[in-house]
Design an enzyme around this catalytic site. Structure first.
Site, short mmCIF file in Angstrom:
data_model
loop_
_atom_site.label_atom_id
_atom_site.label_comp_id
_atom_site.label_asym_id
_atom_site.label_seq_id
_atom_site.Cartn_x
_atom_site.Cartn_y
_atom_site.Cartn_z
N ASN A 82 61.60 33.62 0.74
CA ASN A 82 62.68 32.96 0.02
C ASN A 82 63.64 32.24 0.96
O ASN A 82 63.87 32.69 2.09
CB ASN A 82 63.47 33.98 -0.81
N HIS A 83 64.19 31.14 0.51
CA HIS A 83 65.24 30.41 1.22
C HIS A 83 66.53 30.49 0.40
O HIS A 83 66.49 30.66 -0.83
CB HIS A 83 64.86 28.93 1.38
N LYS A 84 67.64 30.35 1.08
CA LYS A 84 68.94 30.29 0.39
C LYS A 84 68.95 29.02 -0.46
O LYS A 84 68.67 27.92 0.04
CB LYS A 84 70.06 30.28 1.42
#
Length: 210
Positions: A82-84
């Site tokens: 996941n990425h921000k």
């Protein structure tokens, strides 16, 4: 004889592409039930290569139940992928350092969906992809090349990208009974005695198993 030996990584003599992967997985955050197999002619023992972005500092787990059939190329995307996403850019500047690490982001800044959990007696087809945190119910079937982004109810067939319900395998009443029977938790001697009833669709006969 009471079936295949769950402690034998390759229970089919001369056919190493089938592997009971509970015997070969070493990551403590990947938990595999007895008799669950991975089918791959290219190193079936190395199932862990299909569990992606599974970083120990995140702590999420992949839990797969008993008697599951996992086809070649299945993938499990874990929370480390996941990425921000709540800012204007999703680019992970901080991981490259050299002044960009001033962002000093914490694990809690990233989306976290929890453990990925696959039930018992689940069939996952060729190159299907499980996204972080999905829960797949007992007896479900995931069609080949599906991308599963939401939970899958027990005894439901899903397919597509994103995977959607194709049909429920049995009525709600039958599913409720099957979940209460939970044949996969029986002693292996009882399972072996009643194989014909387990693979059939006669609920009354299954309920009479001894």
């Amino acid at each position: 004889m009471y079936g295949a030996d769950p402690n034998d990584p390759h229970p089919m003599a001369g056919f190493p592409q089938i592997c009971f992967i509970r015997n070969t997985v070493t990551n403590p955050n990947i938990i595999i039930g007895d008799y669950t197999y991975y089918d791959d002619p290219e190193d079936s023992e190395n199932f862990e290569r299909n569990v992606l972005y599974h970083f120990p500092f995140i702590g999420d787990r992949l839990i797969i139940g008993k008697f599951c059939a996992l086809a070649r190329g299945v993938k499990f995307i874990m929370n480390g992928g996941n990425h921000k996403i709540d800012g204007f850019s999703t680019y992970p500047f901080q991981i490259f350092g050299n002044g960009w690490d001033k962002l000093a982001l914490q694990p809690s800044d990233f989306p976290y969906k929890g453990d990925t959990v696959i039930g018992n007696d689940v069939w996952i087809g060729y190159e299907a992809v499980m996204m972080p945190g999905v829960h797949v119910g007992d007896g479900a079937i995931i069609a080949a090349k599906s991308v599963v982004v939401n939970d899958v109810p027990p005894y439901t067939i899903v397919g597509g990208n994103p995977a959607k319900c194709i049909r429920q395998r049995f009525t709600d009443e039958v599913i409720k009974t099957l979940l209460s029977v939970a044949w996969w938790d029986w002693e292996i001697e009882k399972i072996t005695r009643n194989l014909e009833k387990i693979v059939a669709a006669d609920l009354d006969a299954l309920l009479k198993c001894e």
